[in-house]
Design an enzyme around this catalytic site. Structure first.
Site, short mmCIF file in Angstrom:
data_model
loop_
_atom_site.label_atom_id
_atom_site.label_comp_id
_atom_site.label_asym_id
_atom_site.label_seq_id
_atom_site.Cartn_x
_atom_site.Cartn_y
_atom_site.Cartn_z
N HIS A 98 0.83 -1.20 0.00
CA HIS A 98 0.00 0.00 0.00
C HIS A 98 0.87 1.26 0.00
CE1 HIS A 98 -2.51 3.07 2.22
NE2 HIS A 98 -3.25 2.82 1.17
N GLU B 143 2.21 1.75 -3.42
CA GLU B 143 1.17 2.31 -4.30
C GLU B 143 1.11 3.83 -4.19
OE1 GLU B 143 -3.12 3.60 -3.75
OE2 GLU B 143 -2.92 1.53 -3.01
N HIS B 144 1.20 4.33 -2.96
CA HIS B 144 1.21 5.77 -2.75
C HIS B 144 2.46 6.42 -3.33
CE1 HIS B 144 -2.03 6.75 0.40
NE2 HIS B 144 -2.26 5.50 0.04
N GLU C 254 -4.61 7.70 7.60
CA GLU C 254 -5.57 6.79 6.99
C GLU C 254 -5.87 5.61 7.91
OE1 GLU C 254 -6.12 4.41 2.70
OE2 GLU C 254 -4.23 5.44 3.16
#
Length: 419
Positions: A47, A50-51, A127
């Protein structure tokens, strides 16, 4: 032929679905790498990566990446799941070269700037905290971790705060270089485009990928169990489930029909019995989460503390009933719901693009719509009840957050579903 597929010399798969009547193209790169490929000490790296892919390359900074796609009215985005990571764009047909150039750039030439990494780690921590503050969201993480205890499949997609904070630039870059190989990627596109032209474009752009990466995916092992967290909330958020089935299981389409009958809409058994007749829950539905080698069948409900006392018992009542009998009327209704969903998705370039990539990753081939509809039509009442008995005969999983004191005990749930 609408759908065409090619494989480049480096092992990259390219697949397209030509739609001449539209003015747009959805295009994306799906990487067969996700949370279940992570070791505990890098949980959340997929993740985070991905950022970071959007935070600058050798040719573009983060602003340029966003500005170039928006200058032509397109959009660029990504998501991480347990089994894959996707980077995708939607543009007008004349802007496909730009979309491919951007995707190729961020997936091959990201610089992983240390300042950008620090900022993005802070964003992801926010998040994570936001997810923890959203009980109807975080309960699914607890459910997953309880179902797949102490293994990659059960770890959170967002990662754990201390692990995410501790990852440096080299760790993220090494993970990308070790997992983002051409043979584990699919470039898919759907819309107004020509296959051979698109393939040449991809071949010219994706020329710096490693052809092979040595990776070993841990097999999924369903455990089941019980998780309850008492919080001062207005509602109890509870998920009840059992071991489901994998994507390639012969009962996949039957399980999809079962989920629709049990809790797939306002006419479903759970919605009618729990909400409409008794008013015990505002939200209640069933879901089917399938993976390449495992799966989960579950039911979510959000209810008040007083209403929670009989909730699980009533849900189990409906689960037991569907194991004994299914009517032709509700079977036909469920099949119609599924088929309309399948056919309506064909009108979206984004849906068709993602469907191509997912089918290739899971089944190794694209599946004609007529074949899928045929499988749905072939499901009968006895098959639905049979799959229900198969799914719910094993160890159940329960996860609940909120004023959980009124929920019946795990031994009661397990005793009824495992008999």
């Amino acid at each position: 032929m609408s759908i065409q597929q090619s494989q480049l010399a480096n092992g990259l798969t390219v697949v397209t679905d030509s739609m001449e009547t539209v003015e747009t193209v959805s295009v994306g790169t799906w990487v067969e790498v996700g949370t279940r490929d992570e070791h505990p000490d890098v949980n959340g790296v997929s993740h985070l990566l991905e950022h970071m892919a959007f935070k600058g390359t050798a040719r573009r900074d983060a602003y340029a990446i966003a500005a170039e796609i928006e200058a032509v009215g397109g959009h660029l985005n990504a998501y991480t799941s347990r089994e894959h990571t996707a980077y995708y764009a939607k543009v007008l047909k004349d802007d496909v070269p730009l979309a491919i150039d951007l995707l190729g750039d961020i997936l091959q030439h990201s610089v992983m700037d240390e300042d950008e990494l620090a900022r993005e780690q802070a964003v992801i921590l926010q998040e994570i905290h936001q997810a923890h503050d959203t009980p109807d969201d975080i309960v699914f993480d607890h459910f997953q971790e309880t179902a797949y205890h102490d293994q990659a499949m059960g770890r959170p997609v967002l990662g754990r705060p201390d692990v995410v904070k501790g990852m440096d630039r080299d760790r993220v870059r090494d993970y990308m270089q070790g997992h983002y190989s051409a043979e584990r990627m699919i470039v898919a596109a759907a819309g107004n485009l020509e296959h051979d032209t698109f393939v040449r474009l991809v071949e010219d752009t994706f020329d710096a990928l490693p052809a092979h990466a040595e990776t070993e995916r841990e097999p999924a092992r369903y455990d089941g169990g019980d998780f309850r967290e008492s919080r001062e909330l207005e509602q109890v958020h509870v998920v009840l489930g059992a071991q489901g089935i994998a994507f390639d299981d012969e009962g996949f389409y039957t399980a999809s029909v079962l989920s629709t009958i049990l809790g797939g809409g306002m006419s479903s058994r759970l919605f009618q019995e729990i909400r409409e007749k008794r008013g015990l829950a505002y939200s209640i539905y069933s879901f089917l989460s399938c993976y390449k080698d495992s799966g989960i069948f579950g039911v979510y409900a959000g209810t008040g503390a007083d209403e929670a006392k009989g909730l699980l018992t009533l849900v189990i009542d409906e689960i037991e009933k569907v194991q004994d009998s299914v009517t032709e009327e509700e079977l036909n209704r469920a099949r119609a719901q599924l088929k309309s969903s399948i056919l309506m998705s064909l009108e979206s370039t984004s849906s068709r693009c993602e469907q191509l990539a997912r089918q290739l990753m899971v089944f190794g081939r694209t599946i004609p719509t007529e074949e899928i509809v045929g499988h749905v039509d072939a499901v009968d009442c006895d098959a639905v009840s049979s799959v229900a008995r198969r799914v719910f005969k094993g160890t159940p999983t329960v996860a609940a957050i909120g004023p959980v004191g009124g929920l019946c005990g795990y031994d009661v749930v397990s005793g009824r579903l495992s008999k």
